[in-house]
Design a protein around this motif. Sequence first.
Motif, short mmCIF file in Angstrom:
data_model
loop_
_atom_site.label_atom_id
_atom_site.label_comp_id
_atom_site.label_asym_id
_atom_site.label_seq_id
_atom_site.Cartn_x
_atom_site.Cartn_y
_atom_site.Cartn_z
N LYS A 268 0.84 -1.21 0.00
CA LYS A 268 0.00 0.00 0.00
C LYS A 268 0.87 1.25 0.00
CE LYS A 268 -4.25 -1.66 2.19
NZ LYS A 268 -5.09 -1.54 3.39
N LYS A 269 1.90 1.26 0.82
CA LYS A 269 2.80 2.40 0.92
C LYS A 269 3.52 2.65 -0.41
CE LYS A 269 3.84 2.31 5.87
NZ LYS A 269 4.89 2.12 6.88
N VAL A 270 3.94 1.53 -1.03
CA VAL A 270 4.63 1.65 -2.33
C VAL A 270 3.69 2.23 -3.38
CG1 VAL A 270 5.70 0.37 -4.23
CG2 VAL A 270 6.29 -0.16 -1.85
N LYS A 271 2.47 1.72 -3.44
CA LYS A 271 1.47 2.21 -4.39
C LYS A 271 1.17 3.69 -4.16
CE LYS A 271 -0.95 -2.10 -5.37
NZ LYS A 271 -2.22 -2.83 -5.24
N LEU A 272 1.00 4.03 -2.85
CA LEU A 272 0.71 5.41 -2.50
C LEU A 272 1.86 6.33 -2.91
CD1 LEU A 272 -1.26 7.36 -1.11
CD2 LEU A 272 -0.10 6.88 1.04
N LYS A 273 3.06 5.88 -2.71
CA LYS A 273 4.26 6.64 -3.06
C LYS A 273 4.34 6.86 -4.57
CE LYS A 273 9.18 6.71 -2.01
NZ LYS A 273 10.31 5.95 -1.45
N ASN A 274 4.06 5.78 -5.30
CA ASN A 274 4.08 5.87 -6.77
C ASN A 274 3.00 6.81 -7.26
OD1 ASN A 274 6.23 4.11 -6.96
ND2 ASN A 274 4.90 2.27 -7.13
N LYS A 275 1.87 6.77 -6.66
CA LYS A 275 0.75 7.64 -7.06
C LYS A 275 1.09 9.10 -6.84
CE LYS A 275 -4.19 8.22 -6.35
NZ LYS A 275 -5.37 7.82 -5.57
N ILE A 276 1.70 9.36 -5.66
CA ILE A 276 2.10 10.75 -5.35
C ILE A 276 3.16 11.22 -6.33
CG2 ILE A 276 3.27 12.18 -3.62
CD1 ILE A 276 1.92 10.41 -1.47
N LYS A 277 4.06 10.36 -6.68
CA LYS A 277 5.13 10.67 -7.63
C LYS A 277 4.56 11.04 -8.99
CE LYS A 277 9.61 8.95 -9.09
NZ LYS A 277 10.54 7.80 -9.10
N LYS A 278 3.57 10.23 -9.45
CA LYS A 278 2.96 10.47 -10.75
C LYS A 278 2.24 11.82 -10.75
CE LYS A 278 2.18 5.72 -12.24
NZ LYS A 278 1.18 4.71 -12.55
#
Length: 285
Positions: A268-278
Amino acid sequence: MNIKIFFILFALYSIFGWICEEFATYDKEKGFINRGFLIGPYCPIYGFSALIMVLILNRFINPYVIFILSLIICTTVEYLASYFMELIFNARWWDYSNKRFNIDGRVCLKNAIYFGFMGLILIKFVNPFLETIILRFSPFTINIIFYVLLIIFILDNIFSFKLIFKIKEENVFKRRDNTREIVAKGKEILSKSLFGNKLIIIFPQKIKEQKEKIKNEVKKQQAILKESINIKRQKEKEQKEKLKRKIKKERDSFKENMIKIHKKEKNKKVKLKNKIKKEKNKAKK
């Protein structure tokens, strides 16, 4: 009077005779000694002598005649008792060799005179008094007293004869008066018997068999108890092992669940991080 009353009188006179013997033979250094042939507190020779005197001398009134006949009866009974007891058991319960006017150490003049006086007192005072008291008892009470005394007397005779014959087989007495030696040896034999029980002298084989039976039964019970304890311990061990396995399983399951939860949180943290990055990249454009 019937035979039951005579037997009660016999028992009373035997007990009285034993008491007289105890005090007459008391030793300041060695103390009292059981002078009777029997184990119990009675001397049958006194009982027999007293009954003979009662049966024969009651018809006489002259005290001198009673005295002389009492002396003769008691001395005769004492001599015959000593002779036959030594003949049968190879032992003596009394010896008057050191006293004046004795016959083979079995009887002596001094004791004969005592017996004469005792016989006179018996016929004139003691026996009439005891008869009066006993005759006041109900037939039922007399029966109870008679049978109790008879059973005790018979059992004591069996015990005593067995004991004396056993002592006779094992010993050659050094002294002429063997009373103390007999008593000491008797106590030694009894102390070695099962629980100090006199029955082992009378029924040695039966007691031995009973002892073996009890011993085997105890062993059997001990084996059953041991087996029961082992089974219980085995069950407890199995229950502990089962509980350990259950705890381990629950622990492993909990650990596995925690790992899964951790992985999910990480993803979840990785996905959230990737989403914020995008979203940041889009904002720059």
